[in-house]
Design a protein around this motif. Structure first.
Motif, mmCIF file in Angstrom:
data_model
loop_
_atom_site.group_PDB
_atom_site.id
_atom_site.type_symbol
_atom_site.label_atom_id
_atom_site.label_comp_id
_atom_site.label_asym_id
_atom_site.label_seq_id
_atom_site.Cartn_x
_atom_site.Cartn_y
_atom_site.Cartn_z
ATOM 1 N N GLU A 27 0.820 -1.208 0.000
ATOM 2 C CA GLU A 27 0.000 0.000 0.000
ATOM 3 C C GLU A 27 0.858 1.263 0.000
ATOM 4 N N VAL A 28 2.032 1.202 0.598
ATOM 5 C CA VAL A 28 2.944 2.350 0.567
ATOM 6 C C VAL A 28 3.322 2.672 -0.876
ATOM 7 N N PHE A 29 3.652 1.651 -1.652
ATOM 8 C CA PHE A 29 3.993 1.878 -3.060
ATOM 9 C C PHE A 29 2.777 2.357 -3.857
ATOM 10 N N THR A 30 1.601 1.836 -3.537
ATOM 11 C CA THR A 30 0.389 2.266 -4.219
ATOM 12 C C THR A 30 0.083 3.724 -3.901
ATOM 13 N N GLU A 31 0.253 4.104 -2.642
ATOM 14 C CA GLU A 31 0.016 5.499 -2.249
ATOM 15 C C GLU A 31 0.980 6.446 -2.952
ATOM 16 N N ARG A 32 2.206 6.004 -3.170
ATOM 17 C CA ARG A 32 3.175 6.853 -3.865
ATOM 18 C C ARG A 32 2.751 7.139 -5.301
ATOM 19 N N SER A 33 1.976 6.250 -5.894
ATOM 20 C CA SER A 33 1.508 6.479 -7.265
ATOM 21 C C SER A 33 0.228 7.304 -7.297
ATOM 22 N N GLY A 34 -0.348 7.600 -6.137
ATOM 23 C CA GLY A 34 -1.530 8.451 -6.082
ATOM 24 C C GLY A 34 -2.846 7.715 -5.966
ATOM 25 N N VAL A 35 -2.811 6.423 -5.711
ATOM 26 C CA VAL A 35 -4.031 5.628 -5.589
ATOM 27 C C VAL A 35 -4.131 5.116 -4.160
ATOM 28 N N MET A 36 -5.315 5.246 -3.557
ATOM 29 C CA MET A 36 -5.535 4.765 -2.192
ATOM 30 C C MET A 36 -6.400 3.507 -2.260
ATOM 31 N N ASN A 37 -5.822 2.376 -1.927
ATOM 32 C CA ASN A 37 -6.538 1.102 -2.001
ATOM 33 C C ASN A 37 -6.939 0.675 -0.599
ATOM 34 N N LEU A 38 -8.203 0.837 -0.257
ATOM 35 C CA LEU A 38 -8.702 0.404 1.043
ATOM 36 C C LEU A 38 -9.195 -1.039 1.009
ATOM 37 N N GLY A 39 -9.122 -1.688 -0.117
ATOM 38 C CA GLY A 39 -9.625 -3.048 -0.253
ATOM 39 C C GLY A 39 -8.557 -4.117 -0.139
ATOM 40 N N LEU A 40 -7.436 -3.802 0.493
ATOM 41 C CA LEU A 40 -6.353 -4.791 0.590
ATOM 42 C C LEU A 40 -6.741 -6.014 1.402
ATOM 43 N N GLU A 41 -7.467 -5.808 2.490
ATOM 44 C CA GLU A 41 -7.861 -6.952 3.312
ATOM 45 C C GLU A 41 -8.797 -7.882 2.551
ATOM 46 N N LEU A 74 -6.415 -10.733 -9.873
ATOM 47 C CA LEU A 74 -7.689 -10.334 -10.470
ATOM 48 C C LEU A 74 -8.404 -9.269 -9.642
ATOM 49 N N MET A 75 -8.331 -9.375 -8.313
ATOM 50 C CA MET A 75 -8.936 -8.347 -7.464
ATOM 51 C C MET A 75 -8.222 -7.014 -7.641
ATOM 52 N N GLY A 76 -6.897 -7.039 -7.702
ATOM 53 C CA GLY A 76 -6.137 -5.813 -7.932
ATOM 54 C C GLY A 76 -6.408 -5.231 -9.299
ATOM 55 N N LEU A 77 -6.539 -6.089 -10.291
ATOM 56 C CA LEU A 77 -6.854 -5.631 -11.642
ATOM 57 C C LEU A 77 -8.238 -4.997 -11.701
ATOM 58 N N LEU A 78 -9.196 -5.615 -11.034
ATOM 59 C CA LEU A 78 -10.540 -5.059 -10.981
ATOM 60 C C LEU A 78 -10.533 -3.681 -10.311
ATOM 61 N N PHE A 79 -9.806 -3.564 -9.215
ATOM 62 C CA PHE A 79 -9.708 -2.271 -8.533
ATOM 63 C C PHE A 79 -9.055 -1.237 -9.433
ATOM 64 N N GLY A 80 -7.980 -1.620 -10.107
ATOM 65 C CA GLY A 80 -7.292 -0.692 -10.992
ATOM 66 C C GLY A 80 -8.160 -0.227 -12.144
ATOM 67 N N VAL A 81 -8.900 -1.135 -12.742
ATOM 68 C CA VAL A 81 -9.773 -0.762 -13.860
ATOM 69 C C VAL A 81 -10.878 0.173 -13.381
ATOM 70 N N LEU A 95 -13.651 0.207 -0.210
ATOM 71 C CA LEU A 95 -14.513 -0.386 0.819
ATOM 72 C C LEU A 95 -15.437 -1.446 0.225
ATOM 73 N N ALA A 96 -15.913 -1.222 -0.993
ATOM 74 C CA ALA A 96 -16.751 -2.240 -1.652
ATOM 75 C C ALA A 96 -15.946 -3.510 -1.931
ATOM 76 N N MET A 97 -14.696 -3.340 -2.350
ATOM 77 C CA MET A 97 -13.841 -4.509 -2.594
ATOM 78 C C MET A 97 -13.569 -5.256 -1.273
ATOM 79 N N ASN A 98 -13.420 -4.511 -0.209
ATOM 80 C CA ASN A 98 -13.192 -5.118 1.099
ATOM 81 C C ASN A 98 -14.414 -5.917 1.535
ATOM 82 N N LEU A 99 -15.597 -5.357 1.372
ATOM 83 C CA LEU A 99 -16.821 -6.076 1.714
ATOM 84 C C LEU A 99 -17.041 -7.275 0.794
ATOM 85 N N PHE A 100 -16.732 -7.127 -0.489
ATOM 86 C CA PHE A 100 -16.864 -8.233 -1.447
ATOM 87 C C PHE A 100 -15.926 -9.381 -1.078
#
Length: 102
Positions: A27-41, A74-81, A95-100
């Motif tokens: 997530e640190v590397f993702t944040e550096r690119s400007g994207v906040m991924n709350l669906g990691l869990e 696939l989950m990361g790809l879905l989030f990225g798209v 948050l939707a990805m986390n709940l899914f």
């Protein structure tokens, strides 16, 4: 408390925190690119479930690892798209990805 109990407790805590540490490092590397991924869990849970089901059904540990990697990919790809291409809100999508995943 005896030193043996403390050593056992802290070593177990470190072992339990390693997967969260890897997700936080990613997530640190993702944040550096400007994207906040709350669906990691949720991504980690989907990978774990896919790996477990594959190992139970096939009996192959390496096939389970491969299935977990593919599910996480696939989950990361879905989030990225959704976030980068379709410009969906990052917080809501994460948050939707986390709940899914849960």
């Amino acid at each position: 408390m005896s030193p043996d109990v403390l050593i056992s407790f802290f070593s177990s805590a470190i072992v339990a925190c390693i997967p969260i540490l890897f997700a936080a490092l990613g997530e640190v590397f993702t944040e550096r690119s400007g994207v906040m991924n709350l669906g990691l869990e949720g991504t980690m849970l989907m990978g774990a479930v896919a790996g477990y089901v594959t190992v139970v059904r096939s009996g192959s540990l390496w096939l389970g690892v491969l299935a977990a990697l593919v599910a996480g990919l696939l989950m990361g790809l879905l989030f990225g798209v959704l976030v980068i291409t379709l410009k969906v809100d990052q917080t809501v999508c994460g948050l939707a990805m986390n709940l899914f995943g849960t």
